[in-house]
Every structure is written in structure tokens, then in C-alpha cells.
Scaffold this active site. Structure first.
Site, PDB file in Angstrom:
ATOM      1  N   HIS A  73      55.812 -91.370 -51.219  1.00 50.06           N
ATOM      2  CA  HIS A  73      55.151 -92.074 -50.118  1.00 50.06           C
ATOM      3  C   HIS A  73      54.201 -93.117 -50.685  1.00 50.06           C
ATOM      4  O   HIS A  73      53.479 -92.845 -51.648  1.00 50.06           O
ATOM      5  CB  HIS A  73      54.368 -91.094 -49.242  1.00 50.06           C
ATOM      6  CG  HIS A  73      53.815 -91.739 -48.015  1.00 50.06           C
ATOM      7  ND1 HIS A  73      54.577 -91.947 -46.877  1.00 50.06           N
ATOM      8  CD2 HIS A  73      52.599 -92.256 -47.745  1.00 50.06           C
ATOM      9  CE1 HIS A  73      53.857 -92.566 -45.972  1.00 50.06           C
ATOM     10  NE2 HIS A  73      52.645 -92.765 -46.469  1.00 50.06           N
ATOM     11  N   ASP A 110      48.949 -86.898 -35.491  1.00 52.65           N
ATOM     12  CA  ASP A 110      48.739 -88.074 -36.344  1.00 52.65           C
ATOM     13  C   ASP A 110      49.076 -89.346 -35.582  1.00 52.65           C
ATOM     14  O   ASP A 110      48.361 -90.343 -35.678  1.00 52.65           O
ATOM     15  CB  ASP A 110      49.581 -87.988 -37.615  1.00 52.65           C
ATOM     16  CG  ASP A 110      49.452 -89.285 -38.423  1.00 52.65           C
ATOM     17  OD1 ASP A 110      48.321 -89.575 -38.853  1.00 52.65           O
ATOM     18  OD2 ASP A 110      50.440 -90.020 -38.558  1.00 52.65           O
ATOM     19  N   ARG A 157      42.876 -95.039 -34.361  1.00 50.06           N
ATOM     20  CA  ARG A 157      42.216 -95.580 -35.567  1.00 50.06           C
ATOM     21  C   ARG A 157      42.515 -97.055 -35.726  1.00 50.06           C
ATOM     22  O   ARG A 157      41.659 -97.849 -36.118  1.00 50.06           O
ATOM     23  CB  ARG A 157      42.707 -94.826 -36.815  1.00 50.06           C
ATOM     24  CG  ARG A 157      42.129 -93.424 -36.928  1.00 50.06           C
ATOM     25  CD  ARG A 157      42.895 -92.607 -37.952  1.00 50.06           C
ATOM     26  NE  ARG A 157      42.856 -93.202 -39.277  1.00 50.06           N
ATOM     27  CZ  ARG A 157      43.793 -93.020 -40.204  1.00 50.06           C
ATOM     28  NH1 ARG A 157      44.841 -92.270 -39.975  1.00 50.06           N
ATOM     29  NH2 ARG A 157      43.673 -93.596 -41.376  1.00 50.06           N
ATOM     30  N   SER A 208      46.385 -87.899 -42.545  1.00 52.11           N
ATOM     31  CA  SER A 208      47.480 -88.584 -41.857  1.00 52.11           C
ATOM     32  C   SER A 208      48.764 -88.538 -42.694  1.00 52.11           C
ATOM     33  O   SER A 208      49.827 -88.142 -42.210  1.00 52.11           O
ATOM     34  CB  SER A 208      47.062 -90.041 -41.596  1.00 52.11           C
ATOM     35  OG  SER A 208      48.159 -90.818 -41.211  1.00 52.11           O
ATOM     36  N   LYS A 251      52.162 -85.386 -42.449  1.00 53.75           N
ATOM     37  CA  LYS A 251      53.560 -85.758 -42.199  1.00 53.75           C
ATOM     38  C   LYS A 251      54.444 -85.342 -43.373  1.00 53.75           C
ATOM     39  O   LYS A 251      55.534 -84.824 -43.189  1.00 53.75           O
ATOM     40  CB  LYS A 251      53.655 -87.282 -41.980  1.00 53.75           C
ATOM     41  CG  LYS A 251      53.056 -87.712 -40.642  1.00 53.75           C
ATOM     42  CD  LYS A 251      53.061 -89.214 -40.467  1.00 53.75           C
ATOM     43  CE  LYS A 251      52.096 -89.913 -41.395  1.00 53.75           C
ATOM     44  NZ  LYS A 251      51.723 -91.271 -41.055  1.00 53.75           N
TER      45      LYS A 251
HETATM   46  N1  URA Z   1      49.720 -94.545 -43.784  1.00 54.20           N
HETATM   47  C1  URA Z   1      49.661 -93.469 -42.955  1.00 54.20           C
HETATM   48  O1  URA Z   1      50.675 -92.840 -42.654  1.00 54.20           O
HETATM   49  N2  URA Z   1      48.452 -93.113 -42.493  1.00 54.20           N
HETATM   50  C2  URA Z   1      47.320 -93.749 -42.799  1.00 54.20           C
HETATM   51  O2  URA Z   1      46.279 -93.347 -42.351  1.00 54.20           O
HETATM   52  C3  URA Z   1      47.391 -94.885 -43.657  1.00 54.20           C
HETATM   53  C4  URA Z   1      48.614 -95.253 -44.151  1.00 54.20           C
END
Ligand code: URA
Length: 434
Positions: A82, A161, A168, A183, A187
Site C-alpha cells: 500500500h 473509514d 476528514r 484508515s 482496510k
Molecule cells: N490513504 C488512506 O487510505 N487513508 C488516509 O488517511 C490517507 C491515505
């Protein structure tokens, strides 16, 4: 327990108890806590931060808000990567089939672009017919048959999220270490993987402009991942300059196919192979980075990675003919060359400025609900370190928005620095946090 007291406690800089975090977040998900109170809480976290225990609790609560992908009945080691987001960051599109062609299972879940940063899901959707939404059963079928899939996070995974991120995004609370940690990790931990490699970007085009913040974010995510049973490693990489030559959607897919076909784009390959090597290492397929890099290089050279890419595109409903006929990818009606007004060596191409210019040309979205033009973007003709003559082309804009060109050009050129001597060559791999 009162929501007001929880906000006040965080506002005054105190650590919250697990029950308080759960009470607030679960109440928000049920609709009992309004957006204005959650916004105040997020801003308190932005200024006051959270300790490791609070961050872990936040992550767990977000993870539990949705379903988990159970991959235990699929044989093989499962690994994902990621990125915290950058400009021209198309690494996942090369890496997923590449690592799958080495024999690992890659359930790659990705997001959409926002602001100046691009999103892998948007890029993939520029492939005609490619489906980025699949049911859990389809994902598992793809992993069994192909070894990899690339999909968006499903509606059922970490729904908290999605709601928090939308809030946010409009309350200037995205760039907070505990909030980003929870966040991303909520996931990723829902994917049923054994190993995870995080690409934490730092520099002008990244959320974390400063290397110390990038280190703190990397450390925070690595700790949460490992403590929750997923072997996690972070690599801090440089995002001062866009990665590779293309910034956009279809044009980035085009560049990925070039790389899978063996084109040498130094910085893009360096980051892709290094992250891929870490993916092989984190699940124990290789012990040494150099050997793993060579193994992956070989899989590009002998065509295995490209073959896997074609299989994946086909499985997900996309038209695999794009590999042979790039004209099947969306293309823009207007192509505008941006030239240099002086000669010398390029010492900087500010990634954030390029990302903003590309967004203005239609390639990105300012808000979660804005539309994007898959054909739009910027193709760099020069990179940092290259020599440029007066009137030489620095980049080409691809767009349908004629009215945006002059402003985008101004912003792009603000980010280009030209000097008399070439800058020192730097690696884009800065540090590993394990
Ligand atoms: N990517 C995400 O999935 N969440 C964040 O808060 C920032 C970047």
C-alpha cells in the site's frame, strides 16, 4: 459517557480509554453522533495526536465496523502493498502481476485519487471494461485462477473509514499520523493477508512532506500491522519529483504496459523492484533483497509479468487488446507542449505542482464526488538531472479542457528548476522501517 466529554478530553491532550473510542466511533456509525461532533473530535486528534494504544484501538474499531476477507481456503502466501499516495505513482499496476507471477497471492485493494494525488482505481478504470468492484467470491475466484486481483475496497470492508475519510477530506484533517494509520491499516488488515509492504512517500508530492513525519507514520503503521498478526514492513520513498514519466490515468496505464514490456524507466523500476523484493521477503519467499530484485527483473524480461497482467485484465472484464493496441485506451483531443525558457540541467520538478496541474487538466478530482477525465494528464519529456535546451519540450499536456491550459502551464513551470550544474543523482529508496 458523553460525546462532549470525550472531545474535551482529547482537546485537552489526554489519552482516551478504549471504551471512549469505541463509544464515539460506534455511535458515529449508527448515526447517533453528528458530523459536527465528529469533526471537532478529528480536529482534536489532528492537534493532540494519539498514543500507540489509542491508535491501535481506533484501528481495531474501524476494522470491526465491517467484514473481513477470509482467504484461508486459498493456498499460497498472501501479500499486499500500500502506498500513502503520490504523483505518477503507478507502481501497484506493475507490481501486482509481477509479484503474482513469482507465485505469491496478491489481493490488491486500492483507492481513488484525491487532490493532487492519483488513485490506482481511477487508473485501472481507464482500461475499457475493467471492473474494480467485485464480490468477495469473485475476488477469491480471481486469486485462485490468476493469483492476483486489483479492486476497490468493498462497501462492506471498514465502512467507518469511508465515512470518516469523507469528513476528514472537508475538514482539513487528512494529514494526521494516527488518523492515516487507522484508515490505511483498518482496510489492509481486513484483506486476510500474511504480509504487507507499505510505501510511505515523503517530499513535496506526499502527505508527509517531512522525512521525520514519514518515519513516524511508517513506525506507527508497522507497529500496528505486526501487533495484529500481519508481518509488516515500510519503505520510505522519495516523492519530491513525480514517479516515472506519466501523470494521469490512461497515460499511466500505458506507461505500466511499457515497463511490463521491458522499457527501462529508472526511478519507476527502482521503486517497483525494491517494493516487490520486500513483498517476497516479508512472506519468506526470498531472504535477500538483491536476489529478490533479480528474480523479479527476470520475470519482466521473460514476459511472465506481462502475461499475468493480461490474465488479470481479462478476468476483471477488461479488454486485453490494450496491450497490443494502445489506441484502445482513452486519449485526449488536445495535446499541448510546454517548453523551457532557458537551458541547463533540471534540478527539480515539484511533484505537488505537477499533480495540481494534472488535476486542473481533468486527471484528478478536487472532491470525492468530482468526475475525472481518464484521458487527461501530463507526460514528462525530461526528468531531474536531464539537460534541457532553450525551447526544448519539458512535458506534454493531454486534456479536453482548453480553458485550463494556461493556468496549468503556469503552475507546472513554477515547479521546474533549472541550474547550471547537474544535481547529484539520488536513490528514491530512502529508508526501511521493519
Ligand atoms: N490513504 C488512506 O487510505 N487513508 C488516509 O488517511 C490517507 C491515505
Amino acid at each position: 459517557m458523553r460525546v462532549y466529554e470525550i472531545i474535551k478530553k482529547k482537546r485537552d491532550g489526554h489519552a482516551l480509554e478504549r471504551e471512549e473510542i469505541e463509544f464515539l466511533l460506534e455511535g458515529y456509525l449508527r448515526g447517533d453522533v453528528p458530523d459536527y461532533q465528529m469533526s471537532a473530535f478529528l480536529m482534536s486528534v489532528f492537534f493532540r495526536g494519539m498514543d500507540g494504544e489509542e491508535t491501535r484501538c481506533l484501528t481495531e474499531t474501524m476494522l470491526r465496523s465491517g467484514s473481513l476477507l477470509d482467504l484461508s481456503d486459498i493456498p499460497g502466501r498472501k501479500v499486499d502493498k500500500h502506498s500513502t499516495g503520490g504523483v505518477g505513482d503507478k507502481v501497484s499496476i506493475i507490481l501486482t502481476p509481477l509479484v503474482a507471477s513469482a507465485g505469491l497471492i496478491v489481493p490488491m485493494m486500492t483507492g481513488r485519487g484525491l487532490g493532487h494525488t492519483g488513485g490506482t482505481m481511477d487508473k485501472l478504470e481507464s482500461i475499457p471494461g475493467f471492473r474494480t468492484t467485485m464480490t468477495n467470491d469473485e475476488i477469491k475466484e480471481g486469486l485462485r485462477r490468476v493469483g492476483c486481483v486489483m479492486v476497490g475496497f468493498s462497501e462492506e470492508m471498514a465502512p467507518l473509514d469511508r465515512r470518516l475519510y469523507t469528513l476528514r477530506d472537508v475538514t482539513a484533517t487528512v494529514d494526521s499520523i494516527p488518523l492515516i494509520t487507522a484508515s490505511i491499516m483498518s482496510k489492509k488488515l481486513a484483506e486476510g493477508i500474511d504480509g504487507l509492504v507499505l510505501d510511505v512517500k515523503t517530499g513535496s508530492g506526499a502527505f508527509m512532506k517531512d522525512i521525520d513525519d514519514a518515519r513516524a507514520l511508517a513506525g506507527s503503521m508497522v507497529k500496528i500491522g505486526n501487533s495484529m498478526g500481519v508481518k509488516t514492513v515500510a519503505v520510505i520513498t522519495d516523492m519530491d519529483e513525480p514517479l516515472g514519466m506519466a501523470v494521469g490515468n490512461a497515460i499511466e496505464v500505458n506507461e505500466c504496459i511499457d515497463v511490463l514490456n521491458g522499457r527501462q524507466i529508472d526511478d519507476l523500476l527502482e521503486v517497483t523492484l525494491y517494493l516487490g523484493a520486500m513483498m517476497l521477503r516479508v512472506v519468506g519467499m526470498e531472504e535477500e533483497t538483491d536476489r529478490a530484485v533479480e528474480r523479479l527483473r527476470g520475470l519482466i524480461k521473460d514476459g511472465s509479468a506481462l502475461k499475468k497482467f493480461i490474465e488479470m485484465v481479462e478476468f476483471q472484464g477488461g479488454n486485453p487488446a490494450i496491450v497490443e493496441r494502445r489506441s484502445l485506451l482513452p486519449h485526449s483531443c488536445l495535446s499541448v507542449e510546454v517548453t523551457s525558457d532557458r537551458e541547463g540541467f533540471i534540478t527539480a520538478i515539484d511533484a505537488e505542482k505537477v499533480g495540481i496541474a494534472s488535476m486542473m487538466l481533468g486527471a484528478g478530482r478536487e472532491r470525492m464526488d468530482s468526475d475525472i477525465d481518464h484521458a487527461a494528464g501530463i507526460v514528462l519529456e525530461k526528468k531531474v538531472g536531464d539537460y534541457v535546451g532553450r525551447d526544448d519540450v519539458l512535458c506534454t499536456f493531454c486534456t479536453s479542457r482548453e480553458e485550463a491550459v494556461s493556468m496549468a502551464e503556469r503552475i507546472f513551470l513554477e515547479g521546474v528548476r533549472i541550474g547550471d550544474t547537474p544535481p547529484e543523482k539520488r536513490s528514491r529508496i530512502l529508508e526501511v522501517v521493519a
